[in-house]
Scaffold this motif. Sequence first.
Motif, mmCIF file in Angstrom:
data_model
loop_
_atom_site.group_PDB
_atom_site.id
_atom_site.type_symbol
_atom_site.label_atom_id
_atom_site.label_comp_id
_atom_site.label_asym_id
_atom_site.label_seq_id
_atom_site.Cartn_x
_atom_site.Cartn_y
_atom_site.Cartn_z
ATOM 1 N N ASP A 1 -5.239 -4.363 -0.024
ATOM 2 C CA ASP A 1 -6.080 -2.954 -0.095
ATOM 3 C C ASP A 1 -5.845 -2.097 1.021
ATOM 4 O O ASP A 1 -5.429 -0.988 0.964
ATOM 5 C CB ASP A 1 -7.578 -3.191 -0.121
ATOM 6 C CG ASP A 1 -8.040 -3.868 -1.322
ATOM 7 O OD1 ASP A 1 -7.377 -3.875 -2.286
ATOM 8 O OD2 ASP A 1 -9.300 -4.262 -1.313
ATOM 9 N N VAL A 2 -5.769 -2.441 2.285
ATOM 10 C CA VAL A 2 -5.350 -1.770 3.381
ATOM 11 C C VAL A 2 -3.963 -1.372 3.296
ATOM 12 O O VAL A 2 -3.347 -0.231 3.932
ATOM 13 C CB VAL A 2 -5.773 -2.436 4.847
ATOM 14 C CG1 VAL A 2 -5.534 -1.514 6.012
ATOM 15 C CG2 VAL A 2 -7.401 -2.718 4.938
ATOM 16 N N SER A 3 -2.975 -2.166 2.926
ATOM 17 C CA SER A 3 -1.801 -2.035 3.086
ATOM 18 C C SER A 3 -1.324 -1.031 2.063
ATOM 19 O O SER A 3 -0.154 -0.195 2.121
ATOM 20 C CB SER A 3 -0.847 -3.352 2.761
ATOM 21 O OG SER A 3 -0.981 -4.227 3.620
ATOM 22 N N LEU A 4 -2.070 -0.802 0.598
ATOM 23 C CA LEU A 4 -1.851 -0.013 -0.173
ATOM 24 C C LEU A 4 -2.126 1.422 0.288
ATOM 25 O O LEU A 4 -1.539 2.492 0.257
ATOM 26 C CB LEU A 4 -2.429 -0.106 -1.321
ATOM 27 C CG LEU A 4 -2.237 -1.300 -2.197
ATOM 28 C CD1 LEU A 4 -2.965 -1.367 -3.315
ATOM 29 C CD2 LEU A 4 -0.743 -1.060 -2.644
ATOM 30 N N LYS A 5 -3.167 1.594 1.424
ATOM 31 C CA LYS A 5 -3.609 3.088 1.891
ATOM 32 C C LYS A 5 -2.338 3.351 2.866
ATOM 33 O O LYS A 5 -1.928 4.343 2.878
ATOM 34 C CB LYS A 5 -4.678 2.567 2.813
ATOM 35 C CG LYS A 5 -5.371 3.999 3.318
ATOM 36 C CD LYS A 5 -6.622 3.766 4.422
ATOM 37 C CE LYS A 5 -7.790 3.361 3.323
ATOM 38 N NZ LYS A 5 -8.915 3.011 4.278
ATOM 39 N N ALA A 6 -1.938 2.398 3.823
ATOM 40 C CA ALA A 6 -0.725 2.852 4.527
ATOM 41 C C ALA A 6 0.489 3.019 3.562
ATOM 42 O O ALA A 6 1.151 4.097 3.899
ATOM 43 C CB ALA A 6 -0.176 1.561 5.380
ATOM 44 N N GLU A 7 0.736 2.192 2.501
ATOM 45 C CA GLU A 7 1.857 2.685 1.796
ATOM 46 C C GLU A 7 1.810 4.064 1.194
ATOM 47 O O GLU A 7 2.912 4.784 1.102
ATOM 48 C CB GLU A 7 1.788 1.555 0.638
ATOM 49 C CG GLU A 7 3.114 1.800 -0.335
ATOM 50 C CD GLU A 7 3.019 0.723 -1.523
ATOM 51 O OE1 GLU A 7 2.593 1.033 -2.614
ATOM 52 O OE2 GLU A 7 3.417 -0.473 -1.242
#
Length: 681
Positions: free
Chosen positions: A67-73
């Motif tokens: 979830d957090v990686s998708l935000k960074a992505e």
Amino acid sequence: MKRLALAVALLASSAAIAQSGTLSGVDKALMDDSVKPGDNFDDYANGTWRKTAQIPADRSAIGVGLDVSLKAEARNAAIIKGAAAAKSAPGSDQQRIADYYAAFVDTAGIEARGLRPIQGDLAAIAAIRDKRALSAAIGAAMRSDTDPFNNNNYASTNNLFGLFVSQDLNRPTRNVPYLMQGGLGLPDRDYYLSDKPDMAEIRTAYRAYLTQLMQLAGLSDPQGRADRVFALEMKIAAAQTDIIASQDAHKGDNPWTRADFTTRAPGMDWNAFWTAAGMPANQRDFIAWQPEAITKLSALVASEPLQSWQDWLAFHTVNQVTSVLPKAINDASFDFYGRTLTGTPAQQPRDKRGIAAVNGALGEAVGKIYAQRYFPASSKVEIQKMVANIVAAFDRRIAALDWMAPATKAEARRKLSVLKVGVGYPDHWWNYPTYAVRADDPVGNAQRAKLSLYRYHLSKLGKPVDRSEWWMTPQTVNAVNLPLQNALNFPAAILESPYFDPRFDAAANYGAIGSVIGHEISHSFDNLGSDFDSTGRLHNWWTPADLARFEAAGKALVAQYDAYEALPGLHLNGEQELGENIADVAGLTAAFEAYHASLGGKPAPVIDGLTGDQRFFLAFAQSWRTKMRDKALRARIATDVHAPAPWRVLTVRNLDGWYAPFQVKPGQKLYLTPEKRVHVW
């Protein structure tokens, strides 16, 4: 949940929210009240979510980290596509970002070029006529893709050796090159050597992939070449040091001079190797991290047929750049490394892979923009305050230890006092050697990116050690402890909700990101970090009695994790995971005590029907919310030094403060009597 909070607490919760607007930081909709916390705290905190969560077809796992990686992505995509839309000066970071991405997503151009981008490399390999030329080819291929202290694999992939440049284990004021083992197409030596049926199945699939890739690359006799490569890699695997021994800094502390390689590891033409590798001629001192493996691998260069090595070099030359070769090759690579190894049904869309590729090659350039746009100064100040509080809590614990001798305790506290902590982004950025990026050369872009990073590492030789050097980019969702530098990095991208949210009550922030901070601090005192003193020197600063007590606690933790059965017949490896599990226990303890100290003697508010201690532990558990495919879980246990997330949640059973808030009683599955709870620090 109702059995844990009284009606009056619910009223207090409403009042607290109305007065302050503070959020609980715990998502009760994810919880499963039918599970007793003392039987399985992970299922209690995350069970309802896990019952319905669906892993996307292009992923091997799902959870908070994703979830957090998708935000960074998404933010990275905005940066990269913004650069693509702008007209930037040639040679600028913006231009390199734009052209790297454009080249990666230009599938029509990739198909049209076919195998031409690697034909020169393959022709050079085919032209090798003797072992001196072979040694030079192996040296020229070496790259900086290893880190003995923070990499899960503890080995270079694709290249026979990998190089890592950092401060000397014994003279921490100077940088030296560390040479490490490598040479495998599978993730770890055990994939080749294990007699488990699932590993045998993977080996069969790998042999088929070897043949397929040779055929798609247009090489003659693909089956014969594949057989030779597999036979050679079986010998390379047998020569390698295992993952547990590779984590032991004392076993890795092997100072070799340049001349030692010729006498201690005969077989390779080391002069040809180092020259081709670009090693400065005046570099005399090295550290051989896995000396037995280096000796055996060098012997294989002499003993194995030249044709086998040429086939091996050809395969790895292609295998390193499959993502930017024609679709048939890219698909074959994903079919093996994605579907077979991790059970991932579908590949991610090309644009998402392009964003990841740009981050891998130009992470510093993207990171500068990311930090400026997305990490406010207020968040940096708040995290720095939390770090200071957790360091202080850890220091108080050390000071209060009744089993540690004064001299050992003094050095431990000294080490903590000079710990260097980086939050969000580095004070200064890596100065990569500039390399050309072309919108019509995705293979060359990828190769030059690795070469640039390698040359950067070589450039550190002969220069003073920089303890403030970062090893992660700001857009990375992770954190790291650097034992040689006695330093920590907390990138901006992990300092996001639900790990950290300025709207959350302190209990949730200390339970989630606070436990991560505590974890990284504690790595300075785990079974690896505790080998280094306050200057970063590999040095035994323990009394024999203190060390025996510390190691006994470690053995108890090993036994605890060995007992966990992840899949039928598949147990966790407590020894392989020991350092991370020590950091989990000690870090969560320090974060819990720092949270209590942050209250300033005042009672914690009840929010959303939950007490402060309940919110702390639930936020911790929910920060590890994860669902993983079985194949990916097997691969994780085989190769990773971290316990899989559901078992990291169970760290709570070692903390005395977890029991009362959740009414954990004897007879429940996670209950440990006080003397069985492992505290370590």
